[in-house]
Design a protein around this motif. Structure first.
Motif, PDB file in Angstrom:
ATOM      1  N   TYR A 176     -79.143-105.573 -65.069  1.00  0.00           N
ATOM      2  CA  TYR A 176     -80.195-104.562 -65.095  1.00  0.00           C
ATOM      3  C   TYR A 176     -81.113-104.925 -66.250  1.00  0.00           C
ATOM      4  CZ  TYR A 176     -82.163-100.042 -66.698  1.00  0.00           C
ATOM      5  OH  TYR A 176     -82.979 -99.028 -67.150  1.00  0.00           O
ATOM      6  N   TYR A 177     -82.424-104.940 -65.988  1.00  0.00           N
ATOM      7  CA  TYR A 177     -83.359-105.413 -66.994  1.00  0.00           C
ATOM      8  C   TYR A 177     -84.615-104.575 -67.008  1.00  0.00           C
ATOM      9  CZ  TYR A 177     -86.630-108.539 -69.368  1.00  0.00           C
ATOM     10  OH  TYR A 177     -87.567-109.071 -70.215  1.00  0.00           O
ATOM     11  N   VAL A 178     -85.021-104.223 -68.198  1.00  0.00           N
ATOM     12  CA  VAL A 178     -86.305-103.572 -68.434  1.00  0.00           C
ATOM     13  C   VAL A 178     -87.089-104.467 -69.370  1.00  0.00           C
ATOM     14  CG1 VAL A 178     -87.479-101.579 -69.427  1.00  0.00           C
ATOM     15  CG2 VAL A 178     -85.400-101.253 -68.074  1.00  0.00           C
ATOM     16  N   VAL A 179     -88.328-104.758 -69.020  1.00  0.00           N
ATOM     17  CA  VAL A 179     -89.160-105.638 -69.831  1.00  0.00           C
ATOM     18  C   VAL A 179     -89.219-105.132 -71.267  1.00  0.00           C
ATOM     19  CG1 VAL A 179     -91.482-106.540 -70.178  1.00  0.00           C
ATOM     20  CG2 VAL A 179     -90.526-106.406 -67.873  1.00  0.00           C
ATOM     21  N   GLY A 180     -88.966-106.024 -72.198  1.00  0.00           N
ATOM     22  CA  GLY A 180     -89.002-105.681 -73.606  1.00  0.00           C
ATOM     23  C   GLY A 180     -87.685-105.211 -74.176  1.00  0.00           C
ATOM     24  N   ARG A 181     -86.643-105.141 -73.344  1.00  0.00           N
ATOM     25  CA  ARG A 181     -85.328-104.701 -73.785  1.00  0.00           C
ATOM     26  C   ARG A 181     -84.261-105.716 -73.392  1.00  0.00           C
ATOM     27  NH1 ARG A 181     -85.036 -99.146 -75.068  1.00  0.00           N
ATOM     28  NH2 ARG A 181     -87.043 -98.084 -74.768  1.00  0.00           N
ATOM     29  N   SER A 182     -83.127-105.614 -74.041  1.00  0.00           N
ATOM     30  CA  SER A 182     -82.020-106.498 -73.717  1.00  0.00           C
ATOM     31  C   SER A 182     -81.425-106.120 -72.365  1.00  0.00           C
ATOM     32  CB  SER A 182     -80.938-106.429 -74.782  1.00  0.00           C
ATOM     33  OG  SER A 182     -81.436-106.855 -76.037  1.00  0.00           O
ATOM     34  N   PRO A 183     -81.008-107.115 -71.580  1.00  0.00           N
ATOM     35  CA  PRO A 183     -80.396-106.804 -70.290  1.00  0.00           C
ATOM     36  C   PRO A 183     -78.986-106.259 -70.435  1.00  0.00           C
ATOM     37  CG  PRO A 183     -80.269-109.146 -70.702  1.00  0.00           C
ATOM     38  CD  PRO A 183     -81.087-108.565 -71.823  1.00  0.00           C
ATOM     39  N   TYR A 184     -78.541-105.574 -69.400  1.00  0.00           N
ATOM     40  CA  TYR A 184     -77.163-105.117 -69.301  1.00  0.00           C
ATOM     41  C   TYR A 184     -76.486-105.878 -68.180  1.00  0.00           C
ATOM     42  CZ  TYR A 184     -78.350-101.183 -72.340  1.00  0.00           C
ATOM     43  OH  TYR A 184     -78.745-100.404 -73.399  1.00  0.00           O
ATOM     44  N   TRP A 185     -75.188-106.083 -68.333  1.00  0.00           N
ATOM     45  CA  TRP A 185     -74.434-106.890 -67.391  1.00  0.00           C
ATOM     46  C   TRP A 185     -73.226-106.149 -66.845  1.00  0.00           C
ATOM     47  CZ3 TRP A 185     -76.451-111.479 -65.973  1.00  0.00           C
ATOM     48  CH2 TRP A 185     -77.420-112.038 -66.825  1.00  0.00           C
ATOM     49  N   GLY A 186     -72.954-106.374 -65.576  1.00  0.00           N
ATOM     50  CA  GLY A 186     -71.732-105.870 -64.988  1.00  0.00           C
ATOM     51  C   GLY A 186     -70.540-106.703 -65.413  1.00  0.00           C
ATOM     52  N   GLN A 187     -69.366-106.296 -64.966  1.00  0.00           N
ATOM     53  CA  GLN A 187     -68.139-106.955 -65.392  1.00  0.00           C
ATOM     54  C   GLN A 187     -67.904-108.287 -64.693  1.00  0.00           C
ATOM     55  OE1 GLN A 187     -68.276-104.515 -63.169  1.00  0.00           O
ATOM     56  NE2 GLN A 187     -66.673-104.759 -61.619  1.00  0.00           N
ATOM     57  N   GLY A 188     -68.627-108.536 -63.621  1.00  0.00           N
ATOM     58  CA  GLY A 188     -68.461-109.749 -62.842  1.00  0.00           C
ATOM     59  C   GLY A 188     -67.493-109.553 -61.698  1.00  0.00           C
ATOM     60  N   THR A 189     -67.780-110.192 -60.589  1.00  0.00           N
ATOM     61  CA  THR A 189     -66.879-110.158 -59.444  1.00  0.00           C
ATOM     62  C   THR A 189     -66.771-111.562 -58.865  1.00  0.00           C
ATOM     63  OG1 THR A 189     -66.387-109.036 -57.333  1.00  0.00           O
ATOM     64  CG2 THR A 189     -68.703-109.518 -57.793  1.00  0.00           C
ATOM     65  N   GLN A 190     -65.552-111.976 -58.578  1.00  0.00           N
ATOM     66  CA  GLN A 190     -65.300-113.329 -58.098  1.00  0.00           C
ATOM     67  C   GLN A 190     -65.581-113.435 -56.607  1.00  0.00           C
ATOM     68  OE1 GLN A 190     -64.092-116.253 -59.841  1.00  0.00           O
ATOM     69  NE2 GLN A 190     -64.700-117.195 -57.887  1.00  0.00           N
ATOM     70  N   VAL A 191     -66.363-114.433 -56.245  1.00  0.00           N
ATOM     71  CA  VAL A 191     -66.592-114.785 -54.846  1.00  0.00           C
ATOM     72  C   VAL A 191     -66.036-116.180 -54.632  1.00  0.00           C
ATOM     73  CG1 VAL A 191     -68.324-115.325 -53.096  1.00  0.00           C
ATOM     74  CG2 VAL A 191     -68.614-113.326 -54.568  1.00  0.00           C
ATOM     75  N   THR A 192     -65.099-116.298 -53.713  1.00  0.00           N
ATOM     76  CA  THR A 192     -64.489-117.584 -53.413  1.00  0.00           C
ATOM     77  C   THR A 192     -64.663-117.890 -51.935  1.00  0.00           C
ATOM     78  OG1 THR A 192     -62.829-117.282 -55.161  1.00  0.00           O
ATOM     79  CG2 THR A 192     -62.391-118.959 -53.495  1.00  0.00           C
ATOM     80  N   VAL A 193     -65.283-119.016 -51.651  1.00  0.00           N
ATOM     81  CA  VAL A 193     -65.540-119.438 -50.279  1.00  0.00           C
ATOM     82  C   VAL A 193     -64.757-120.716 -50.023  1.00  0.00           C
ATOM     83  CG1 VAL A 193     -67.273-120.009 -48.557  1.00  0.00           C
ATOM     84  CG2 VAL A 193     -67.850-118.457 -50.440  1.00  0.00           C
TER      85      VAL A 193
END
Length: 116
Positions: free
Chosen positions: A97-114
């Motif tokens: 999630y990003y707002v111009v001029g601010r630091s982004p926020y990140w989710g915890q991550g999810t593994q995708v394996t193909v």
């Protein structure tokens, strides 16, 4: 503060599909960009897809024609529909999630394996 909760990763055979979801909560600004980066072992983190609150989208060349990003602004939730998955799509996918001029926020991550 913004919190991101993502889900939808898993194991799938080549040619299969997955849908990732990411819900944002907290101090949400109306104008923002959300999407996913991914990182595979030994590779640099790369942007997969993004979507603005106005609906504008951006895709990595490798994702065009296979992935579709969308959002529900009322729910502050973004979705990534991934079709025709390939082994090279295998990675940890991080919602942001990003707002111009601010630091982004990140989710915890999810593994995708193909698998091949």
């Amino acid at each position: 503060q913004v919190q991101l909760v993502e889900s939808g990763g898993g194991f799938v055979q080549a040619g299969g599909s997955l849908r990732l979801s990411c819900a944002a909560s907290g101090n949400i600004f109306r104008t923002n960009i959300m999407g996913w980066y991914r990182q595979a072992p030994g590779k640099q983190r790369e942007l997969v897809a993004s979507i603005s609150s106005g609906g504008g989208t951006n895709y990595a060349d490798s994702a065009k024609g296979r992935f579709t990003i969308s959002r529900d602004n009322a729910k502050n939730t973004v979705y990534l529909q991934m079709n025709s998955l390939k082994p090279e799509d295998t990675a940890v996918y991080y919602c942001y999630y990003y707002v111009v001029g601010r630091s982004p926020y990140w989710g915890q991550g999810t593994q995708v394996t193909v698998s091949s």
